[in-house]
Design a protein around this motif. Sequence first.
Motif, PDB file in Angstrom:
ATOM      1  N   HIS A 189     -12.053  -0.826  58.057  1.00  0.00           N
ATOM      2  CA  HIS A 189     -12.311   0.270  58.981  1.00  0.00           C
ATOM      3  C   HIS A 189     -11.862   1.632  58.461  1.00  0.00           C
ATOM      4  O   HIS A 189     -11.950   2.612  59.200  1.00  0.00           O
ATOM      5  CB  HIS A 189     -11.590   0.017  60.317  1.00  0.00           C
ATOM      6  CG  HIS A 189     -11.956  -1.285  60.940  1.00  0.00           C
ATOM      7  ND1 HIS A 189     -13.193  -1.546  61.461  1.00  0.00           N
ATOM      8  CD2 HIS A 189     -11.234  -2.427  61.116  1.00  0.00           C
ATOM      9  CE1 HIS A 189     -13.227  -2.772  61.945  1.00  0.00           C
ATOM     10  NE2 HIS A 189     -12.048  -3.333  61.743  1.00  0.00           N
ATOM     11  N   GLY A 190     -11.364   1.712  57.247  1.00  0.00           N
ATOM     12  CA  GLY A 190     -10.847   2.971  56.723  1.00  0.00           C
ATOM     13  C   GLY A 190     -11.932   3.998  56.473  1.00  0.00           C
ATOM     14  O   GLY A 190     -13.127   3.730  56.589  1.00  0.00           O
ATOM     15  N   LYS A 191     -11.487   5.218  56.095  1.00  0.00           N
ATOM     16  CA  LYS A 191     -12.424   6.324  55.873  1.00  0.00           C
ATOM     17  C   LYS A 191     -13.456   5.986  54.796  1.00  0.00           C
ATOM     18  O   LYS A 191     -14.608   6.341  54.910  1.00  0.00           O
ATOM     19  CB  LYS A 191     -11.661   7.583  55.455  1.00  0.00           C
ATOM     20  CG  LYS A 191     -10.919   8.244  56.583  1.00  0.00           C
ATOM     21  CD  LYS A 191     -10.264   9.518  56.087  1.00  0.00           C
ATOM     22  CE  LYS A 191      -9.541  10.226  57.201  1.00  0.00           C
ATOM     23  NZ  LYS A 191      -8.892  11.459  56.741  1.00  0.00           N
ATOM     24  N   ARG A 192     -13.019   5.325  53.755  1.00  0.00           N
ATOM     25  CA  ARG A 192     -13.916   5.053  52.636  1.00  0.00           C
ATOM     26  C   ARG A 192     -14.545   3.658  52.699  1.00  0.00           C
ATOM     27  O   ARG A 192     -15.189   3.236  51.750  1.00  0.00           O
ATOM     28  CB  ARG A 192     -13.170   5.194  51.324  1.00  0.00           C
ATOM     29  CG  ARG A 192     -12.685   6.600  51.095  1.00  0.00           C
ATOM     30  CD  ARG A 192     -12.068   6.730  49.747  1.00  0.00           C
ATOM     31  NE  ARG A 192     -11.632   8.101  49.530  1.00  0.00           N
ATOM     32  CZ  ARG A 192     -11.283   8.565  48.362  1.00  0.00           C
ATOM     33  NH1 ARG A 192     -11.284   7.778  47.317  1.00  0.00           N
ATOM     34  NH2 ARG A 192     -10.914   9.815  48.231  1.00  0.00           N
ATOM     35  N   SER A 193     -14.354   2.950  53.799  1.00  0.00           N
ATOM     36  CA  SER A 193     -14.863   1.581  53.874  1.00  0.00           C
ATOM     37  C   SER A 193     -16.381   1.519  53.773  1.00  0.00           C
ATOM     38  O   SER A 193     -16.933   0.586  53.204  1.00  0.00           O
ATOM     39  CB  SER A 193     -14.402   0.905  55.171  1.00  0.00           C
ATOM     40  OG  SER A 193     -14.954   1.557  56.292  1.00  0.00           O
ATOM     41  N   GLU A 229     -17.009  -4.270  45.518  1.00  0.00           N
ATOM     42  CA  GLU A 229     -15.676  -3.701  45.743  1.00  0.00           C
ATOM     43  C   GLU A 229     -15.041  -4.267  47.018  1.00  0.00           C
ATOM     44  O   GLU A 229     -13.855  -4.565  47.053  1.00  0.00           O
ATOM     45  CB  GLU A 229     -15.753  -2.180  45.837  1.00  0.00           C
ATOM     46  CG  GLU A 229     -16.101  -1.512  44.520  1.00  0.00           C
ATOM     47  CD  GLU A 229     -16.359  -0.024  44.685  1.00  0.00           C
ATOM     48  OE1 GLU A 229     -16.051   0.711  43.737  1.00  0.00           O
ATOM     49  OE2 GLU A 229     -16.858   0.397  45.749  1.00  0.00           O
ATOM     50  N   ARG A 230     -15.855  -4.409  48.052  1.00  0.00           N
ATOM     51  CA  ARG A 230     -15.357  -4.978  49.306  1.00  0.00           C
ATOM     52  C   ARG A 230     -14.936  -6.435  49.096  1.00  0.00           C
ATOM     53  O   ARG A 230     -13.875  -6.858  49.556  1.00  0.00           O
ATOM     54  CB  ARG A 230     -16.428  -4.882  50.384  1.00  0.00           C
ATOM     55  CG  ARG A 230     -15.949  -5.388  51.738  1.00  0.00           C
ATOM     56  CD  ARG A 230     -16.989  -5.207  52.828  1.00  0.00           C
ATOM     57  NE  ARG A 230     -17.159  -3.778  53.089  1.00  0.00           N
ATOM     58  CZ  ARG A 230     -18.333  -3.146  53.090  1.00  0.00           C
ATOM     59  NH1 ARG A 230     -19.435  -3.799  52.866  1.00  0.00           N
ATOM     60  NH2 ARG A 230     -18.378  -1.853  53.331  1.00  0.00           N
ATOM     61  N   GLN A 231     -15.751  -7.196  48.370  1.00  0.00           N
ATOM     62  CA  GLN A 231     -15.417  -8.601  48.107  1.00  0.00           C
ATOM     63  C   GLN A 231     -14.137  -8.704  47.282  1.00  0.00           C
ATOM     64  O   GLN A 231     -13.302  -9.571  47.530  1.00  0.00           O
ATOM     65  CB  GLN A 231     -16.584  -9.293  47.375  1.00  0.00           C
ATOM     66  CG  GLN A 231     -16.398 -10.774  47.193  1.00  0.00           C
ATOM     67  CD  GLN A 231     -16.318 -11.510  48.516  1.00  0.00           C
ATOM     68  OE1 GLN A 231     -16.933 -11.131  49.501  1.00  0.00           O
ATOM     69  NE2 GLN A 231     -15.529 -12.558  48.539  1.00  0.00           N
ATOM     70  N   LEU A 232     -13.962  -7.807  46.320  1.00  0.00           N
ATOM     71  CA  LEU A 232     -12.745  -7.802  45.510  1.00  0.00           C
ATOM     72  C   LEU A 232     -11.518  -7.513  46.374  1.00  0.00           C
ATOM     73  O   LEU A 232     -10.473  -8.151  46.217  1.00  0.00           O
ATOM     74  CB  LEU A 232     -12.863  -6.759  44.391  1.00  0.00           C
ATOM     75  CG  LEU A 232     -11.687  -6.668  43.427  1.00  0.00           C
ATOM     76  CD1 LEU A 232     -11.480  -8.001  42.709  1.00  0.00           C
ATOM     77  CD2 LEU A 232     -11.901  -5.558  42.433  1.00  0.00           C
TER      78      LEU A 232
END
Length: 110
Positions: free
Chosen positions: A49-53, A60-63
Motif C-alpha cells: 500500500h505504500g507510495k511506490r507500490s 519487484e513485487r514478487q521479490l
Amino acid sequence: MSSTPPIDLSAIPEDQRDAVLAVLRERDALREANKRLEHLVAELNQAVHGKRSEKLSEDERQLAFEDLETAVAEVETQQNTQTSTGPAPRKPARRNRGNLPKDLPRIKPV
C-alpha cells in the motif's frame, strides 16, 4: 506496552527461581519475536500500500514478497527452536484398544 517493574527474586522461594527465570527469558524472547513480526507486517504494508507500490513491476513485487516470506520463516524457525528447548509437551495417555483381557468371552461375527 507498559513496562513491568523488575521482579525481586529474593522474594521467590529458591526451588521456584529457576522456573521464574525461564518464564521471564521466554517472555523476553517472545517480545523480541513480536517486534520482529510487527516490523515485517509494516514492511508488507509498505510494499502493498505504500507510495511506490503501484510503480513496482510484478517481478519487484514478487521479490519483496519472497524476502518477507524468508524473514517470516526465519522468525518461525527461531520460535520453534525456542519452544522445543522448553519442557516437553505431555503425551496423551496410551489407550488399550483391541486388547481385551483373555478371560472375557470372544464373539466372532459370522
